[in-house]
Scaffold this motif. Structure first.
Motif, PDB file in Angstrom:
ATOM      1  N   LEU A   1       0.822  -1.213   0.000  1.00  0.00           N
ATOM      2  CA  LEU A   1       0.000   0.000   0.000  1.00  0.00           C
ATOM      3  C   LEU A   1       0.854   1.261   0.000  1.00  0.00           C
ATOM      4  N   GLU A   2       1.913   1.263   0.783  1.00  0.00           N
ATOM      5  CA  GLU A   2       2.774   2.435   0.837  1.00  0.00           C
ATOM      6  C   GLU A   2       3.539   2.637  -0.478  1.00  0.00           C
ATOM      7  N   ALA A   3       3.990   1.539  -1.080  1.00  0.00           N
ATOM      8  CA  ALA A   3       4.658   1.645  -2.381  1.00  0.00           C
ATOM      9  C   ALA A   3       3.683   2.157  -3.436  1.00  0.00           C
ATOM     10  N   ALA A   4       2.460   1.645  -3.409  1.00  0.00           N
ATOM     11  CA  ALA A   4       1.444   2.077  -4.369  1.00  0.00           C
ATOM     12  C   ALA A   4       1.090   3.549  -4.160  1.00  0.00           C
ATOM     13  N   ARG A   5       1.001   3.968  -2.896  1.00  0.00           N
ATOM     14  CA  ARG A   5       0.654   5.367  -2.602  1.00  0.00           C
ATOM     15  C   ARG A   5       1.738   6.326  -3.081  1.00  0.00           C
TER      16      ARG A   5
ATOM     17  N   HIS B   1      -9.021  -4.078   6.217  1.00  0.00           N
ATOM     18  CA  HIS B   1      -9.193  -2.817   6.927  1.00  0.00           C
ATOM     19  C   HIS B   1      -8.128  -1.800   6.517  1.00  0.00           C
ATOM     20  N   MET B   2      -6.901  -2.287   6.289  1.00  0.00           N
ATOM     21  CA  MET B   2      -5.836  -1.358   5.880  1.00  0.00           C
ATOM     22  C   MET B   2      -6.125  -0.774   4.504  1.00  0.00           C
ATOM     23  N   VAL B   3      -6.568  -1.604   3.570  1.00  0.00           N
ATOM     24  CA  VAL B   3      -6.876  -1.098   2.229  1.00  0.00           C
ATOM     25  C   VAL B   3      -7.976  -0.037   2.313  1.00  0.00           C
ATOM     26  N   ARG B   4      -8.991  -0.325   3.109  1.00  0.00           N
ATOM     27  CA  ARG B   4     -10.078   0.653   3.278  1.00  0.00           C
ATOM     28  C   ARG B   4      -9.543   1.947   3.910  1.00  0.00           C
ATOM     29  N   ALA B   5      -8.642   1.803   4.888  1.00  0.00           N
ATOM     30  CA  ALA B   5      -8.088   2.984   5.560  1.00  0.00           C
ATOM     31  C   ALA B   5      -7.231   3.813   4.616  1.00  0.00           C
ATOM     32  N   TRP B   6      -6.441   3.167   3.761  1.00  0.00           N
ATOM     33  CA  TRP B   6      -5.605   3.912   2.808  1.00  0.00           C
ATOM     34  C   TRP B   6      -6.477   4.650   1.797  1.00  0.00           C
ATOM     35  N   HIS B   7      -7.630   4.077   1.476  1.00  0.00           N
ATOM     36  CA  HIS B   7      -8.569   4.773   0.585  1.00  0.00           C
ATOM     37  C   HIS B   7      -9.168   5.989   1.287  1.00  0.00           C
TER      38      HIS B   7
ATOM     39  N   GLY C   1     -13.483   2.532  -3.811  1.00  0.00           N
ATOM     40  CA  GLY C   1     -13.973   2.620  -2.451  1.00  0.00           C
ATOM     41  C   GLY C   1     -15.011   1.569  -2.100  1.00  0.00           C
ATOM     42  N   GLU C   2     -15.421   0.755  -3.089  1.00  0.00           N
ATOM     43  CA  GLU C   2     -16.476  -0.233  -2.860  1.00  0.00           C
ATOM     44  C   GLU C   2     -15.905  -1.621  -2.593  1.00  0.00           C
ATOM     45  N   THR C   3     -16.717  -2.440  -1.918  1.00  0.00           N
ATOM     46  CA  THR C   3     -16.438  -3.858  -1.719  1.00  0.00           C
ATOM     47  C   THR C   3     -17.458  -4.671  -2.506  1.00  0.00           C
ATOM     48  N   TYR C   4     -17.010  -5.754  -3.133  1.00  0.00           N
ATOM     49  CA  TYR C   4     -17.904  -6.641  -3.884  1.00  0.00           C
ATOM     50  C   TYR C   4     -17.679  -8.079  -3.429  1.00  0.00           C
TER      51      TYR C   4
END
Length: 356
Positions: free
Chosen positions: A111-115, A170-176, A247-250
């Motif tokens: 996530l940090e590399a992607a950000r 939860h981390m992915v949601r938080a980074w969003h 931002g969505e979950t499927y």
């Protein structure tokens, strides 16, 4: 105009390799497969596409921040699909630390590399970028006799594996939410199909039956799972990446709720037809079924409500339970060399996840 590039983490694993094959065979994407190649990663699963000029392999651990950053710099992905994970529940019972390291710490590194990469993109490319995190229905815990998991179900993970995946979700949601990183999450039901590591129920039963070995079933075998053919899952993942809302979950499910005992008996019946020369003088493969002590913390029932992805994105599974299981048995019967090479490694079909 250059082909768009997708970075797939865990692309040598079971679901990852199915996704990579699908992307190379069906789309014009350039695919970068980043995989550490643990016991469950197998480049032979990518044989059909490995020589394609749109396919690149990078042997990298997602916990290695410097190497992950290099991959982003060199390949300039337009999106990332994150499947790299420790995923075998029994192994998480034996050794939970590896699951925290890969699934939690590794996802944070990614996530940090992607950000950092996303922040430096031109505005038009920033808008189009996606971080697609692939997760499991096990994060929701266990259902009673009724009801389905939806995207708003509370998280109640019961194994070290599902707890580590819940944390990564939860981390992915938080980074969003915190950084604005364009992210999507998918939670899928039990996958099965070609190239699955033989710790999992379906390949273990097929290979044990062919060898005349016991077919182990935890407890009564009355645990219920929703079964999803892996190629259907690959199609769903691509649909979410291309048309899902940031931002969505499927939730992705196969509409196939079966007990473990039903799954094993179905496989035995298919094998009775396709390999009627039974080993060890038995009359039917079902005679090999052996009930063993249940797994600690074993969730009783999972079932997915996949109406959101069906209604919003138009995805439906193509395989029925019977057609998918038949295709799976055929693949294992026709790929004995692949199976033997996997079994020649560290895994010998032994029971894992027993608390002493």
């Amino acid at each position: 105009m250059k082909n768009k590039t997708l970075l797939i983490t865990g692309g040598a694993g079971f679901i990852g390799s199915a996704l990579v094959r699908h992307l190379i065979e069906i789309t014009d994407y350039r695919v970068v497969n980043l995989d550490k190649l643990t016991y469950a990663g197998n480049l032979e699963s990518l044989g059909p596409v490995s020589s394609n000029d749109r396919y690149v392999f990078e042997q990298v651990d997602i916990c290695n921040a410097a190497e992950v950053a290099r991959v982003f710099r060199e390949h300039r992905p337009d999106a990332i699909m994150h499947l790299a994970a420790e995923s075998h529940v029994d192994r998480s019972i034996d050794g939970p630390a590896a699951f925290i390291e890969t699934n939690v710490t590794g996802t944070c590194v990614l996530l940090e590399a992607a950000r950092a990469y996303w922040n430096e993109l031109p505005e038009a490319e920033k808008t189009q970028f996606r971080f697609h995190h692939i997760s499991t229905d096990e994060v929701y815990g266990s259902l009673g006799a009724e009801g389905l998991f939806s995207e708003t179900s509370p998280y109640q993970p019961n194994s070290p594996y599902s707890a580590s995946k819940a944390s990564s979700d939860h981390m992915v949601r938080a980074w969003h939410e915190t950084y604005g990183l364009p992210a999507l999450i998918t939670n899928c039901s039990n996958n099965y199909g070609p190239c699955q590591f033989p710790e999992k129920l379906v390949p273990l039963i097929i290979l044990n039956a062919l060898a005349g070995k016991p077919l182990p079933i935890y407890g009564k075998g009355d645990q219920i799972r929703d079964w999803l053919y892996v190629d259907d899952h690959a199609r769903a993942l691509l649909r979410v990446l291309e048309t899902g809302r940031s931002g969505e979950t499927y939730n992705i499910g196969g509409h196939n709720e079966k007990t473990n005992l039903e799954v094993v008996k179905t496989l035995c019946a298919i094998l009775d037809q396709k390999r009627p020369d039974h080993p060890g003088g038995i009359g039917r493969y079902e005679e090999l079924i052996t009930h063993v002590t249940d797994r600690p913390g074993h969730d009783q029932r999972y079932a997915i409500d996949a109406s959101k992805i069906e209604q919003e994105l138009g995805w439906m599974p193509e395989e029925t339970f019977e057609s998918g299981m038949t295709k799976t048995v055929d693949w294992y019967l026709n790929n004995a060399t692949w199976c033997q090479r996997v079994l020649d490694g560290s895994y010998r079909g032994e029971r894992l996840g027993v608390i002493e």
